[in-house]
Design an enzyme around this catalytic site. Structure first.
Site, PDB file in Angstrom:
ATOM      1  CG  HIS A 101      48.545  -2.691 -74.490  1.00 44.34           C
ATOM      2  ND1 HIS A 101      50.077  -2.106 -74.153  1.00 44.34           N
ATOM      3  CD2 HIS A 101      47.857  -1.555 -74.990  1.00 44.34           C
ATOM      4  CE1 HIS A 101      50.000  -1.092 -74.639  1.00 44.34           C
ATOM      5  NE2 HIS A 101      48.889  -0.508 -74.986  1.00 44.34           N
ATOM      6  CG  HIS A 103      44.121  -0.359 -77.315  1.00 41.61           C
ATOM      7  ND1 HIS A 103      43.865   0.814 -76.217  1.00 41.61           N
ATOM      8  CD2 HIS A 103      45.341  -0.145 -77.399  1.00 41.61           C
ATOM      9  CE1 HIS A 103      45.058   1.343 -75.818  1.00 41.61           C
ATOM     10  NE2 HIS A 103      45.918   0.934 -76.651  1.00 41.61           N
TER      11      HIS A 103
END
Ligand code: 5GP
Ligand code: ZN
Length: 142
Positions: A101, A103
């Site tokens: 992922h 951010h």
């Protein structure tokens, strides 16, 4: 972690709720449940990759292609003047969810979130030695 028990796989599949802001063919973006700033987003691939180390480059390219649009939207909506795009790889980096992922963390002047980690320096020849070894390693991996 196996994909079957991965919280971000479950979010990607719609099995657990998340405040989604983007639904693409291979990617989803949603609000981080523990925001460092209002509008803190996470961008994930729908497929399970543990980190930047096991994602095939074409899949990574597709994923990061969503970053500029997300960045512009979150800046416009929050009024933040900048953002940090952060990708933690490995436990020592702070990675807590082992599904790749990115951010997107909106930043404003004086928000006290910080970023200026303590910078080090190289002893004589140390940087050049590392440079040489990394260049050779990259060549041997192609
Ligand atoms: P990491 O430290 O692995 O880079 O970041 C994981 C992030 O995922 C954290 O910022 C955390 O707040 C967020 N997070 C963990 N579980 C959930 C969840 O169930 N839903 C959402 N929206 N975010 C989560
Ligand atoms: Zn997963």
């Amino acid at each position: 972690m196996q994909a079957g028990s991965c919280i971000f796989c479950k979010i990607a599949a719609g099995e657990i709720p998340a405040l989604r802001v983007l639904e693409a063919k291979d990617a989803v973006a949603f609000l981080d449940i523990g925001p460092l700033a209002p509008g803190h987003l996470l961008l994930i691939p729908k497929a399970h990759y543990t980190s930047i180390l096991d994602v095939p480059p074409p899949a990574l390219s597709e994923l990061v292609s969503h970053l500029p649009g997300l960045a512009r939207a979150v800046l416009q909506v929050t009024g933040a003047s900048g953002l940090n795009i952060l990708q933690n790889t490995g436990e020592s980096s702070g990675q807590a969810v082992f599904h790749l992922h990115f951010h997107l963390i909106p930043r404003t002047a004086g928000d006290r979130l910080g970023y200026r980690w303590n910078a080090g320096s190289y002893s004589a020849g140390q940087g050049e030695a590392l440079q040489g070894r990394i260049v050779e390693t990259l060549k041997s991996r192609v």
